[in-house]
Design a protein around this motif. Structure first.
Motif, short mmCIF file in Angstrom:
data_model
loop_
_atom_site.label_atom_id
_atom_site.label_comp_id
_atom_site.label_asym_id
_atom_site.label_seq_id
_atom_site.Cartn_x
_atom_site.Cartn_y
_atom_site.Cartn_z
N PHE A 1 1.51 16.14 -36.67
CA PHE A 1 2.01 14.78 -36.90
C PHE A 1 1.38 13.77 -35.95
CE2 PHE A 1 4.74 16.43 -33.56
CZ PHE A 1 4.84 15.36 -32.69
N GLU A 2 1.52 12.51 -36.33
CA GLU A 2 1.16 11.38 -35.47
C GLU A 2 2.27 10.35 -35.57
OE1 GLU A 2 -3.71 10.95 -35.40
OE2 GLU A 2 -2.51 9.66 -36.70
N ILE A 3 2.62 9.76 -34.44
CA ILE A 3 3.61 8.68 -34.41
C ILE A 3 2.91 7.41 -33.96
CG2 ILE A 3 5.79 7.89 -33.42
CD1 ILE A 3 6.31 10.91 -32.79
N LYS A 4 3.10 6.32 -34.72
CA LYS A 4 2.36 5.09 -34.42
C LYS A 4 3.26 3.88 -34.39
CE LYS A 4 -2.07 6.44 -36.54
NZ LYS A 4 -3.07 6.07 -37.59
N ASN A 5 2.81 2.90 -33.64
CA ASN A 5 3.36 1.55 -33.71
C ASN A 5 2.31 0.72 -34.44
OD1 ASN A 5 3.93 -1.19 -33.28
ND2 ASN A 5 4.95 -0.76 -31.33
N ARG A 6 2.58 0.37 -35.67
CA ARG A 6 1.62 -0.37 -36.51
C ARG A 6 2.24 -1.73 -36.81
NH1 ARG A 6 0.12 -1.09 -41.95
NH2 ARG A 6 -2.11 -0.90 -42.32
N SER A 7 1.73 -2.75 -36.11
CA SER A 7 2.33 -4.07 -36.27
C SER A 7 1.36 -5.16 -35.84
CB SER A 7 3.62 -4.17 -35.44
OG SER A 7 3.33 -3.91 -34.08
N LYS A 8 1.69 -6.38 -36.22
CA LYS A 8 0.88 -7.52 -35.80
C LYS A 8 1.32 -7.94 -34.41
CE LYS A 8 -1.19 -10.17 -39.51
NZ LYS A 8 -1.31 -11.54 -40.07
N ARG A 9 0.37 -7.92 -33.49
CA ARG A 9 0.69 -8.32 -32.13
C ARG A 9 -0.61 -8.61 -31.38
NH1 ARG A 9 1.16 -2.97 -32.77
NH2 ARG A 9 0.13 -1.59 -31.28
N PRO A 10 -0.54 -9.42 -30.33
CA PRO A 10 -1.75 -9.71 -29.54
C PRO A 10 -2.02 -8.59 -28.54
CG PRO A 10 0.11 -10.91 -28.65
CD PRO A 10 0.63 -10.18 -29.86
N TYR B 1 -7.59 -12.70 -27.49
CA TYR B 1 -6.66 -11.79 -26.82
C TYR B 1 -5.19 -12.17 -26.96
CZ TYR B 1 -10.79 -9.74 -24.67
OH TYR B 1 -11.99 -9.11 -24.47
N THR B 2 -4.92 -13.39 -27.40
CA THR B 2 -3.51 -13.82 -27.50
C THR B 2 -3.05 -14.05 -28.93
OG1 THR B 2 -4.15 -16.15 -27.21
CG2 THR B 2 -3.58 -14.91 -25.22
N THR B 3 -3.94 -13.93 -29.92
CA THR B 3 -3.57 -14.10 -31.33
C THR B 3 -3.11 -12.76 -31.91
OG1 THR B 3 -5.19 -15.86 -31.59
CG2 THR B 3 -4.37 -14.83 -33.60
N PRO B 4 -1.95 -12.73 -32.54
CA PRO B 4 -1.47 -11.47 -33.14
C PRO B 4 -2.36 -11.01 -34.31
CG PRO B 4 0.32 -13.06 -32.90
CD PRO B 4 -0.95 -13.81 -32.66
N VAL B 5 -2.75 -9.78 -34.28
CA VAL B 5 -3.47 -9.14 -35.39
C VAL B 5 -2.89 -7.75 -35.60
CG1 VAL B 5 -5.63 -10.40 -35.03
CG2 VAL B 5 -5.27 -8.23 -33.86
N LEU B 6 -3.18 -7.14 -36.75
CA LEU B 6 -2.64 -5.82 -37.06
C LEU B 6 -3.26 -4.78 -36.13
CD1 LEU B 6 -0.76 -4.26 -38.97
CD2 LEU B 6 -2.76 -3.83 -40.43
N ARG B 7 -2.41 -4.05 -35.42
CA ARG B 7 -2.89 -3.03 -34.49
C ARG B 7 -2.11 -1.74 -34.69
NH1 ARG B 7 -6.11 -5.64 -31.09
NH2 ARG B 7 -5.78 -7.87 -30.80
N GLU B 8 -2.78 -0.64 -34.37
CA GLU B 8 -2.15 0.68 -34.44
C GLU B 8 -2.26 1.36 -33.08
OE1 GLU B 8 -3.77 3.10 -37.50
OE2 GLU B 8 -2.90 1.93 -39.13
N ASN B 9 -1.14 1.69 -32.50
CA ASN B 9 -1.13 2.44 -31.25
C ASN B 9 -0.47 3.79 -31.47
OD1 ASN B 9 -2.30 0.31 -29.98
ND2 ASN B 9 -0.53 -0.26 -28.75
N ILE B 10 -1.13 4.85 -31.03
CA ILE B 10 -0.55 6.19 -31.13
C ILE B 10 0.43 6.38 -29.99
CG2 ILE B 10 -1.05 8.66 -31.03
CD1 ILE B 10 -3.75 8.06 -32.34
#
Length: 679
Positions: free
Chosen positions: A638-647, A506-515
Motif C-alpha cells: 500500500f501507499e498512503i498519500k496527501n493529495r491536495s492543492k497547497r503551496p 513557492y507560495t501558489t497552491p498547486v496539486l501535490r502528492e506527498n507519501i
C-alpha cells in the motif's frame, strides 16, 4: 627516467584539471533535483561564494588563535558532529535496501541457527562475504539490537573519518589547515543523511582515512624501525579496506606509485617503505581469505560474476551506466564464470561499437557527472522508504527539500572548486601528491565501471584533503574597500531578486502528492481475497486523503469492498469496481486525521491482493497483516498519500526563510566591513 616520470605526472595533473573543470561546470549548471527540474545555477554560485567566504573568515580567525584554543575547537566540532549524527539517526530511520537486508537476514540466521540461509547471494556477490563476517564479529562483541549496533558503527565511522582527515591535513601542512578540513567535514550535510544507511559507503571511510594518515607518517620517516611498523599497519588496514570496498585500494596503489616516482628517495629507502606495505597487504588478504572461507563454507565459485559484468553495465547507454536488473539477468543466465566472462567481453565490445565515438564520449561525460558532480549523492533514493514519515521527511524528500538540496550542492561545488585550485597549485609547484594519484585512479575506474551517485561519497574526504593545498587562497584581502562593497551589494541584491522571482512559484497552491507511509518489497506475492477478509493495520503520521493498494483479478468485472477503521471505529465502507489490474485508489472527500487505522479488503469475485514478503525484513514494522483474522507475515502492498492543492511554503514561511538567508549573508560579510572601518 626522471623526465619520463615528470611528464607522466604532468599528464595526470592536466587530466585531473580537466575532470574537475567538467565536474564543476556540471555541478553548477546541470544538476537536476528530485522533481526533474534544474537547480538554479545563480543560487549555487551565490551559495558557493558565501560558503567560501565563510570558510575564509574561519581560516583567518584560526590563524590568529593560540594552540590551546585551536585544540578546544577540534573537541567542540567533534562533539557537535556527534550530536548531529545522533539526531540524524533518530530522525531518519531508513529501511535497508536489498544488499543490507541480505546482511541483516544472515546475521539473524547466524544468531538463531548458526548457518547462512541464502548462500547463492554470497556466491554471486562474494564482496559482501567479508562485510557479513565483519558485522557478525562486531555484533558478538556488542550484543545489542542490530539496527542500533549499525547506527553506532556508522556514527563512529564518520567521527574517525573526520578526526583522521584533520590529522592528515595537519601532518601535510599545519594545524590551521587541519582544523579547517575538520570543520568542512563537520559542515558536510551528506554524512548526516547517509549515516543511517550503514553500508560500505560509510564503513570503508575510517579505514582509508587512517591508512592515508599512516602513509603521511611513513613517507617522512627516517627511522627504519618505525617505517616498517607503519608499513605493516598500512598493509593490514589496506587489506581490510580492499575486502570492505575494493576502490579503497586506489590509495595503496597511488602511494606505492608515489614512492617509486619520488626522486628524493634512494632505492634502499624506497624498498624499506614499500616492501612492508606490500608483504603485509598480501599476508593480510591471505589471512582474511582463510577466515572468510572458514566462515562461509561449501561455496560455489562458478556462480561468481567476473569484473567484466560491471564494466558491461558501465557501457549500458540505456541506463547511462547504472545497475540494471536486465543486465544482471543477462549475466546470470550463463552457466558459469567462464561463460559469463566470454559473454560480458563480447557484449562490452558490441555496446562500444553501437555507441561509436560520439555516443561513448557522451556516456563517459555523464558518468563523470554522476560520480563527481552530484552533491546529494542520490540520498533521497535511500530515505524514500523510512520506518517513520515524520516532520523531517518533508524537508528531506518531499516538497520542502529544495533548501537541503541547494545546501548539499553548494557544499560539493565548494569542495570541487578547492580541489580544482589545488591541482593548479600542484601544477605550478611540481609537487607530487599521492592523494591526487589516488583520485586519478578512482576517476579512471568509474569511467569503466557501473556507476551510482552514492559511490562518490567514498571520495569526499579525499577531495577535502586535496583541497587543503589551496586553503592559502582563502586567506585573501580585498585591495580596497570598494571591491568588498560591490561584492556585498551584488550578492545581497541577487538574493533579493531571486526571492522575488520565485515568490509565486513557492507560495501558489498547486496539486501535490506527498507519501506519508508505504510498505514495499523487492519480492511480493498475491493472495486471493475471494471470500476472505484481508486486514492491514497502519499508523499514519500526518493528515491524508488517499490510499493505494495493488489488486489483480480474472476479468473486468472485479468488485471489492473497502472498509477503513480508525481506532476500531468504522469510518469508510465502500463497494468499488475496478477496470484494470494495478493500484486501486481510494480517495476521500475529507482529509483523514493522523492516527491508527485498519484497512479491510474483501471480495466475492476472483481477485487477488498484493502482499509483501517478510522472509528477510519487515519493511513496515508499524503494521500487522491478518487474513480471516489470522496473523500473517508481511504486509498489504500500500501507499498512503496527501493529495491536495497547497503551496510549497506559506507566504509567511517564505518571507521568514528569505529574511534568514539575508541575515546569514550579512553576518558572513559583517566582520569584513568592520575591519575596514577600523582601518
Amino acid at each position: 627516467m626522471k623526465k619520463v616520470i615528470d611528464f607522466g605526472y604532468k599528464i595526470i595533473l592536466q587530466f585531473m584539471m580537466l575532470i574537475f573543470f567538467l565536474s564543476l561546470f556540471a555541478s553548477i549548471f546541470l544538476v537536476i533535483n528530485r522533481d526533474k527540474n534544474y537547480l538554479n545555477p545563480v543560487i549555487i554560485i551565490i551559495g558557493s561564494i558565501l560558503y567560501l567566504l565563510f570558510l575564509s573568515k574561519i581560516y583567518k580567525y584560526l590563524i590568529n588563535l593560540d594552540l590551546n584554543k585551536k585544540k578546544k575547537i577540534i573537541y567542540i566540532m567533534l562533539f557537535i558532529q556527534l550530536i548531529l549524527l545522533i539526531i540524524s539517526v533518530s530522525l531518519i530511520k531508513s529501511v535497508p535496501k536489498v544488499d543490507l537486508i541480505h546482511i541483516i537476514t544472515e546475521l539473524n540466521s547466524l544468531d538463531k541457527n548458526g548457518y547462512i540461509l541464502n548462500k547463492e547471494y554470497f556466491e554471486v556477490y562474494p564482496n559482501n562475504r567479508f562485510l557479513l563476517m565483519f558485522l557478525y564479529f562486531i555484533s558478538k562483541v556488542i550484543p545489542i539490537s542490530k539496527n542500533i549496533l549499525f547506527y553506532i558503527v556508522s556514527i563512529i565511522s564518520v567521527l574517525i573519518t573526520t578526526l583522521f582527515t584533520y590529522k592528515s591535513v595537519n601532518k601535510m601542512f599545519d594545524i590551521n589547515k587541519g582544523v579547517l578540513s575538520l570543520i568542512i567535514m563537520v559542515l558536510s550535510p551528506i554524512f548526516y543523511l547517509y549515516v543511517s544507511y550503514y553500508y560500505t559507503d560509510i564503513l570503508m571511510l575510517p579505514f582509508v582515512s587512517v591508512v592515508i594518515y599512516l602513509m603521511l607518517k611513513q613517507k617522512d620517516k627516517i627511522d627504519d624501525k618505525k617505517t616498517i611498523i607503519y608499513g605493516v599497519l598500512i598493509g593490514i588496514l589496506s587489506a581490510i579496506t580492499y575486502k570492505m570496498r575494493a576502490v579503497g585500494v586506489f590509495v595503496l596503489i597511488a602511494y606505492i606509485i608515489y614512492l617509486v616516482i619520488n626522486n628524493k628517495l634512494k632505492i634502499k629507502e624506497k624498498l624499506i617503505k614499500i616492501m612492508p606495505v606490500i608483504l603485509s597487504f598480501m599476508i593480510g588478504l591471505f589471512v582474511i581469505n582463510i577466515f572468510t572461507n572458514n566462515f562461509y563454507k561449501d561455496k560455489n565459485n562458478k556462480k561468481e560474476f567476473p569484473i567484466y559484468h560491471w564494466i558491461m553495465m558501465g557501457f549500458n547507454s540505456e541506463s547511462f551506466g547504472y545497475y540494471t536488473q536486465k543486465d544482471y539477468e543477462l549475466s546470470y543466465s550463463k552457466k558459469n564464470i567462464e561463460e559469463r566472462k566470454a559473454f560480458n567481453k563480447s557484449e562490452i565490445k558490441k555496446r562500444i561499437d553501437n555507441l561509436g565515438v560520439k555516443g561513448t564520449t557522451k556516456l563517459l561525460l555523464f558518468k563523470i557527472y554522476t560520480i563527481w558532480s552530484k552533491g546529494d549523492y542520490s540520498y533521497q533514493k535511500y530515505i524514500s522508504l523510512v520506518k517513520d514519515y515524520n516532520f523531517s521527511y518533508k524537508y528531506l524528500a518531499e516538497d520542502k527539500n529544495l533548501p537541503i538540496n541547494y545546501l548539499l550542492q553548494v557544499s560539493k561545488t565548494s569542495v570541487l572548486l578547492l580541489a580544482f585550485l589545488a591541482v593548479i597549485k600542484l601544477m605550478k609547484q611540481k609537487e607530487k601528491s599521492f592523494i591526487l594519484i589516488a583520485l586519478f585512479g578512482a576517476v579512471i575506474f568509474y569511467l569503466l565501471w557501473e556507476v551510482c551517485p552514492r559511490y562518490g561519497l567514498s571520495f569526499l574526504p579525499w577531495l577535502i584533503i586535496l583541497g587543503s593545498y589551496s586553503y592559502d587562497n582563502l586567506n585573501f584581502k580585498y585591495e580596497d574597500k570598494s571591491t568588498f562593497k560591490i561584492t556585498r551589494v551584488l550578492l545581497i541584491t541577487l538574493t533579493v531578486i531571486i526571492f522575488i522571482i520565485h515568490y509565486n512559484n513557492y507560495t501558489t497552491p498547486v496539486l501535490r502528492e506527498n507519501i506519508l507511509g508505504k510498505s514495499k518489497s523487492f519480492k511480493r506475492k498475491y493472495v486471493s481475497i475471494e471470500n476472505k477478509k484481508i486486514n492491514q493495520s497502519i499508523k499514519v503520521h500526518d493528515d491524508f486523503n488517499e490510499i493505494n493498494f495493488k489488486l489483480k483479478f480474472k476479468d473486468d468485472n472485479g468488485f471489492y469492498n473497502f472498509k477503513l477503521y480508525k481506532d476500531n471505529k468504522l469510518i469508510v465502507n465502500s463497494n468499488n469496481h475496478i477496470v484494470n489490474s494495478g493500484y486501486a485508489t481510494m480517495r476521500f472527500d475529507n482529509m483523514m486525521k493522523k492516527g491508527n487505522y485498519n484497512i479491510e479488503l474483501s471480495s466475492k469475485n476472483k481477485m487477488k491482493a498484493a502482499l509483501t514478503y517478510k522472509e528477510m525484513y519487515d519493511y513496515y514494522p508499524e503494521g500487522t497483516l491478518k487474513i480471516n483474522g489470522k496473523k500473517h507475515d508481511g504486509d498489504l502492498l500500500f501507499e498512503i498519500k496527501n493529495r491536495s492543492k497547497r503551496p510549497i511554503y506559506g507566504k509567511i514561511e517564505y518571507v521568514l526563510v528569505f529574511l534568514f538567508i539575508i541575515l546569514l549573508e550579512y553576518l558572513i560579510l559583517y566582520k569584513e566591513k568592520r575591519s575596514y572601518e577600523k582601518k
